[in-house]
Structure formats: structure tokens, C-alpha cells
Design an enzyme around this catalytic site. Structure first.
Site, mmCIF file in Angstrom:
data_model
loop_
_atom_site.group_PDB
_atom_site.id
_atom_site.type_symbol
_atom_site.label_atom_id
_atom_site.label_comp_id
_atom_site.label_asym_id
_atom_site.label_seq_id
_atom_site.Cartn_x
_atom_site.Cartn_y
_atom_site.Cartn_z
ATOM 1 N N ARG A 126 0.839 -1.194 0.000
ATOM 2 C CA ARG A 126 0.000 0.000 0.000
ATOM 3 C C ARG A 126 0.874 1.243 0.000
ATOM 4 N NH1 ARG A 126 -5.103 1.825 3.618
ATOM 5 N NH2 ARG A 126 -5.181 3.948 2.855
ATOM 6 N N ARG B 52 -6.426 1.961 -3.559
ATOM 7 C CA ARG B 52 -5.469 1.301 -2.696
ATOM 8 C C ARG B 52 -5.412 -0.191 -2.937
ATOM 9 N NH1 ARG B 52 -8.696 3.164 1.465
ATOM 10 N NH2 ARG B 52 -8.219 5.150 0.539
ATOM 11 N N ASP C 63 -6.879 -1.987 2.164
ATOM 12 C CA ASP C 63 -7.324 -1.151 3.273
ATOM 13 C C ASP C 63 -7.895 -2.086 4.327
ATOM 14 O OD1 ASP C 63 -7.973 1.189 4.622
ATOM 15 O OD2 ASP C 63 -9.869 1.461 3.550
ATOM 16 N N ASP D 213 -9.658 -1.919 8.057
ATOM 17 C CA ASP D 213 -10.242 -1.021 9.056
ATOM 18 C C ASP D 213 -10.777 -1.819 10.233
ATOM 19 O OD1 ASP D 213 -9.908 1.325 7.550
ATOM 20 O OD2 ASP D 213 -11.830 1.047 6.519
HETATM 21 N N1 ROI Z 1 -15.902 2.273 -2.165
HETATM 22 C C1 ROI Z 1 -16.132 0.953 -2.072
HETATM 23 N N2 ROI Z 1 -17.099 0.408 -2.823
HETATM 24 N N3 ROI Z 1 -15.401 0.158 -1.233
HETATM 25 C C2 ROI Z 1 -14.415 0.690 -0.450
HETATM 26 O O1 ROI Z 1 -13.750 -0.053 0.314
HETATM 27 C C3 ROI Z 1 -14.155 2.075 -0.534
HETATM 28 N N4 ROI Z 1 -13.189 2.674 0.206
HETATM 29 C C4 ROI Z 1 -12.938 3.978 0.125
HETATM 30 C C5 ROI Z 1 -13.747 4.892 -0.748
HETATM 31 C C6 ROI Z 1 -12.836 5.659 -1.711
HETATM 32 C C7 ROI Z 1 -14.471 5.882 0.165
HETATM 33 N N5 ROI Z 1 -14.738 4.171 -1.519
HETATM 34 C C8 ROI Z 1 -14.938 2.844 -1.417
HETATM 35 O O2 ROI Z 1 -11.972 4.516 0.855
#
Ligand code: ROI
Length: 165
Positions: free
Chosen positions: A85, A94, A97, A99
Site C-alpha cells: 500500500r 489502494r 485497506d 479497518d
Molecule cells: N468504495 C467501495 N465500494 N469500497 C471501499 O472499500 C471504498 N473505500 C474507500 C472509498 C474511496 C471511500 N470508496 C470505497 O476509501
């Protein structure tokens, strides 16, 4: 030793074979110290919330851990970094991610970590996979019922695309 707490991790990727990124991340989550695997949702595909980005692969994993929240956060950031990343743009595409969505019954409001995740209720690609891993009457540590959050956040645009594990 303290009792393990059930945590839910949101996984997302929209670069470099996103679904493979999620599979590799699950492998990383299984290796975390002081942590037991408790399951993973199906794979969900959706357009980015921001225009002009590739489609995302998303899923939610459940773990039981005795790690402290910031120790878990550090470990997740190591997995993100190992998977290449590059934190160029805050909201940019990315490779991976990870979280922390929920951490047992905790309410955390720290500079590095807010739990429940502050945008959880706005993200169908988090709420629907999470719902696969908890009972129908599940409530978040802050008292919100998951069923209410789902009602307010339509499945719209989300595609469930099979199993990850
Ligand atoms: N949109 C989707 N569909 N899935 C994500 O994990 C995701 N993550 C983000 C943003 C750009 C807000 N949009 C996303 O960070």
C-alpha cells in the site's frame, strides 16, 4: 490473561487484483499473534464511493483477540504495508485497506482510532458483510441496532460474488 474480544475488520481493495489482495490479507490476519480466527463474510463487489476509481472488492473478517486496540491497528498497518500500500492520496485507490470496525464492547475515540468505525453506517459494503457474521438482533457497542443501519443503507449497487474462504 485478559479474555479475548471479538473484533470485526473491514477489508477493501481496488488495485492489483483486488480479490487476491483480500485473500492474501486473510492469510495475514490468520497469522496475527494472540488472535484466533472467527470467520469471514462472502466477497462483495461495488463501485467506489468516489467517482473515477476502479471497482472495489470488500469483505469483513471476525477475529477473537487479546491484543490491545492500538497493537491490533499497528499489526493491520504492517499487513497493509507488506501488500504494497502506498499512502499517496488520502482517499485514493489502494491495494489494501484494513479497518477496525468494531472492537468488542469498546467505544474508542482516539486520534488514530475511532470505534465503532465512524463511517460504518454509510457503507453498504461494510454493513452487509458484517451482517453475515452476527445474529439478526446484533447491536453495536454504542447501542445502534445493525438491523436499523441496514434499513437506512440500501444494498443498492452491491454484488455478492461468492466466498473468499
Ligand atoms: N468504495 C467501495 N465500494 N469500497 C471501499 O472499500 C471504498 N473505500 C474507500 C472509498 C474511496 C471511500 N470508496 C470505497 O476509501
Amino acid at each position: 490473561m485478559s479474555a479475548p474480544e471479538r473484533v470485526f475488520i473491514g477489508l477493501g481493495s481496488n488495485l492489483a487484483e483486488p480479490t487476491e489482495q483480500l485473500r492474501q490479507a486473510l492469510h495475514g490476519l490468520r497469522q496475527l499473534p494472540a488472535t484466533q480466527w472467527a470467520g469471514v463474510s462472502g466477497l462483495y463487489l461495488s463501485d467506489s464511493l468516489l467517482p473515477g476509481q476502479p471497482r472495489y472488492s470488500n469483505a469483513v473478517a471476525a477475529l477473537d483477540t487479546t491484543l490491545a486496540p492500538l497493537a491490533l491497528l499497528d499489526a493491520l498497518q504492517r499487513i497493509e504495508n507488506e501488500q504494497g500500500r502506498v499512502r499517496a492520496e488520502r482517499w485514493g485507490p489502494r491495494t489494501l485497506d484494513l479497518d477496525i470496525l468494531l472492537f468488542g464492547e469498546r467505544l474508542l475515540d482516539e486520534p488514530r482510532l475511532r470505534v465503532p468505525h465512524y463511517q460504518l453506517h454509510l457503507r453498504p459494503f461494510v454493513l452487509y458483510p458484517l451482517a453475515e457474521l452476527v445474529p439478526g438482533d446484533f447491536t453495536l457497542a454504542d447501542g445502534r441496532a445493525l438491523s436499523e443501519l441496514l434499513r437506512a443503507c440500501p444494498f443498492q449497487g452491491l454484488e455478492r460474488a461468492g466466498e473468499l474462504a
